[in-house]
Enzyme design. Sequence first.
Site, PDB file in Angstrom:
ATOM      1  N   HIS A   1     -29.285 -37.023  22.939  1.00 35.86           N
ATOM      2  CA  HIS A   1     -27.863 -36.745  23.198  1.00 35.86           C
ATOM      3  C   HIS A   1     -27.091 -36.586  21.875  1.00 35.86           C
ATOM      4  O   HIS A   1     -26.303 -35.647  21.723  1.00 35.86           O
ATOM      5  CB  HIS A   1     -27.261 -37.875  24.035  1.00 35.86           C
ATOM      6  N   GLU A   2     -27.340 -37.483  20.935  1.00 37.67           N
ATOM      7  CA  GLU A   2     -26.633 -37.398  19.650  1.00 37.67           C
ATOM      8  C   GLU A   2     -27.029 -36.126  18.896  1.00 37.67           C
ATOM      9  O   GLU A   2     -26.187 -35.490  18.268  1.00 37.67           O
ATOM     10  CB  GLU A   2     -26.888 -38.643  18.791  1.00 37.67           C
TER      11      GLU A   2
ATOM     12  N   HIS B   1     -25.047 -33.214  19.971  1.00 39.57           N
ATOM     13  CA  HIS B   1     -23.773 -33.016  19.277  1.00 39.57           C
ATOM     14  C   HIS B   1     -23.973 -32.253  17.963  1.00 39.57           C
ATOM     15  O   HIS B   1     -23.149 -31.427  17.594  1.00 39.57           O
ATOM     16  CB  HIS B   1     -23.100 -34.359  18.988  1.00 39.57           C
TER      17      HIS B   1
ATOM     18  N   HIS C   1     -22.343 -28.674  17.007  1.00 39.38           N
ATOM     19  CA  HIS C   1     -21.630 -28.474  15.749  1.00 39.38           C
ATOM     20  C   HIS C   1     -22.161 -27.230  15.040  1.00 39.38           C
ATOM     21  O   HIS C   1     -21.393 -26.379  14.600  1.00 39.38           O
ATOM     22  CB  HIS C   1     -21.812 -29.729  14.876  1.00 39.38           C
TER      23      HIS C   1
END
Length: 216
Positions: free
Chosen positions: A85-86, A89, A93
Amino acid sequence: MAIPLLAQMKVKGAYAKYSKIESQYGYTGYEVARKILDNSGLYQVKVEETPGSLSDHYDPRTRTVRLSTNNYYGKSLAGAAVAAHEVGHAVQHDRKYAFLSFRHLLFPVANFGSSLSWIFIMIGLFTQATGLFAIGIALLAVGVLFQIVTLPVEFNASTRAMAMLTNYNIITTEEVKPSKKVLQAAALTYVAATLVAVAELVRLVLMFTGFGNSDD
Ligand SMILES: [Zn+2]
């Protein structure tokens, strides 16, 4: 007050359960993050350990995925889901995902606004200054908008996470459902926090309209 509390409990529940279950392929959170980043061509994004529990996050300023100690070293299914999940991100980006860009744009105003809004609202209420009260509400609204924009960002990171976990053979097909559960529970805390913020804003707007009427 009860909704975010229940959401928090649900996250801790799903996370607690699957953080004790080791994933079948046995990758550590660090390995999961590195594997997905490299497969996405994001070699420059770093993966670091960070203290605390559920303190996992992506830092856009330094382009770093930080995983809590347990997730960084552990081989649990929950840790793999959180790590993916991280990384989701970090991929958002890199791909300039619109909602994330908009969120970054709002951040300074929302951050500054939410701390100042209550000062304006309080002074406005005490001095019966409608203008100050209105400014306070407007500042608070930016903060609420920030929280609303956070929702698609979070859901999209989880969708990306699930796709990458399966595409890069990090989890097995039986592990898809439990991984989803961990991520859905985490998303629920954001939904709950947003609902509370919207309710608070509506309450203040209603107070404001009543406030204006009392002047007549
Ligand atoms: Zn997230």
